[in-house]
Scaffold this active site. Structure first.
Site, PDB file in Angstrom:
ATOM      1  N   ASN A  57       0.849  -1.199   0.000  1.00 30.06           N
ATOM      2  CA  ASN A  57       0.000   0.000   0.000  1.00 30.06           C
ATOM      3  C   ASN A  57       0.886   1.251   0.000  1.00 30.06           C
ATOM      4  O   ASN A  57       1.981   1.264   0.577  1.00 30.06           O
ATOM      5  CB  ASN A  57      -0.996   0.004   1.165  1.00 30.06           C
ATOM      6  CG  ASN A  57      -0.375  -0.152   2.526  1.00 30.06           C
ATOM      7  OD1 ASN A  57       0.706  -0.720   2.677  1.00 30.06           O
ATOM      8  ND2 ASN A  57      -1.045   0.347   3.543  1.00 30.06           N
ATOM      9  N   GLU A  70      -3.142  -4.539  -2.994  1.00 30.62           N
ATOM     10  CA  GLU A  70      -3.653  -5.452  -4.023  1.00 30.62           C
ATOM     11  C   GLU A  70      -3.772  -4.743  -5.371  1.00 30.62           C
ATOM     12  O   GLU A  70      -3.447  -5.313  -6.420  1.00 30.62           O
ATOM     13  CB  GLU A  70      -5.031  -5.993  -3.623  1.00 30.62           C
ATOM     14  CG  GLU A  70      -5.032  -6.792  -2.336  1.00 30.62           C
ATOM     15  CD  GLU A  70      -5.323  -5.938  -1.116  1.00 30.62           C
ATOM     16  OE1 GLU A  70      -4.828  -4.786  -1.029  1.00 30.62           O
ATOM     17  OE2 GLU A  70      -6.039  -6.418  -0.230  1.00 30.62           O
TER      18      GLU A  70
HETATM   19  N1  THU Z   1      -5.289  -1.448   2.585  1.00 28.15           N
HETATM   20  C1  THU Z   1      -4.721  -2.272   1.663  1.00 28.15           C
HETATM   21  O1  THU Z   1      -3.591  -2.056   1.225  1.00 28.15           O
HETATM   22  N2  THU Z   1      -5.465  -3.326   1.230  1.00 28.15           N
HETATM   23  C2  THU Z   1      -6.720  -3.602   1.642  1.00 28.15           C
HETATM   24  O2  THU Z   1      -7.354  -4.493   1.113  1.00 28.15           O
HETATM   25  C3  THU Z   1      -7.324  -2.839   2.727  1.00 28.15           C
HETATM   26  C4  THU Z   1      -6.599  -1.607   3.133  1.00 28.15           C
HETATM   27  C5  THU Z   1      -4.515  -0.297   3.051  1.00 28.15           C
HETATM   28  C6  THU Z   1      -5.081   1.031   2.646  1.00 28.15           C
HETATM   29  C7  THU Z   1      -4.480   1.924   3.695  1.00 28.15           C
HETATM   30  O3  THU Z   1      -3.184   2.317   3.272  1.00 28.15           O
HETATM   31  C8  THU Z   1      -4.352   1.031   4.916  1.00 28.15           C
HETATM   32  O4  THU Z   1      -4.466  -0.287   4.447  1.00 28.15           O
HETATM   33  C9  THU Z   1      -5.400   1.284   5.979  1.00 28.15           C
HETATM   34  O5  THU Z   1      -6.663   1.278   5.437  1.00 28.15           O
END
Ligand code: THU
Length: 147
Positions: A57, A70
């Site tokens: 992320n 993802e």
């Molecule tokens: N996040 C992801 O990377 N994947 C997910 O499926 C859910 C949330 C990240 C987004 C944000 O940077 C952090 O997790 C908190 O929401």
């Protein structure tokens, strides 16, 4: 407790679910998540590629622009010439199932709506399919991902 019920086929020729989770852990180390403090890593096993695609992320000062691990992984796959993710592993907090958000489910479904997904679960792991988490994606093409 049974978390997921869909039957999952995980061919022996693939890296094991544990190996794909390890790759996702490696990916997580690169996470840029200073605002949420919630680093996420994703690893995609991609048809025709020897190494999994790793991504994390990436958050932004303008919070809404942040992108999940993802979707980063799907973008990286396409940018590197991959077409079809065969399976994905996602990790967040150690030992906890880190389910993809709705946007990521739709985004991944574009390329393989049936793909197996693996998550950490305590000291072990759980496997399900994208189809179980997101049974009715919006798809413009019958064969998603084909142009
Ligand atoms: N996040 C992801 O990377 N994947 C997910 O499926 C859910 C949330 C990240 C987004 C944000 O940077 C952090 O997790 C908190 O929401």
């Amino acid at each position: 407790m049974t978390l997921f019920t869909s039957p999952v086929s995980w061919p022996e020729s693939w890296p094991s679910p544990q190996q794909l989770l390890e790759s996702a852990r490696e990916a997580q180390r690169a996470s840029y998540s200073p605002y949420s403090g919630f680093p996420v890593g994703a690893a995609l096993l991609v048809e025709g590629m020897d190494e999994p695609i790793l991504a994390c992320n990436v958050e932004n000062s303008s919070y809404g622009l942040s992108i999940c691990a993802e979707r980063s992984a799907a973008v990286a796959m396409i940018a590197r010439g991959g077409k079809k993710p065969l399976a994905a592993a996602v990790v967040g907090k150690r030992g906890e199932v880190c389910l993809p958000c709705g946007a990521c489910r739709q985004f991944l479904a574009e390329f393989n709506p049936e793909m197996p997904l693996v998550f950490e679960h305590g000291d072990s792991f759980v496997v399900t399919t994208l189809a179980e988490l997101f049974p009715a994606p919006f798809l413009l093409t019958e064969q998603s991902g084909e142009q």
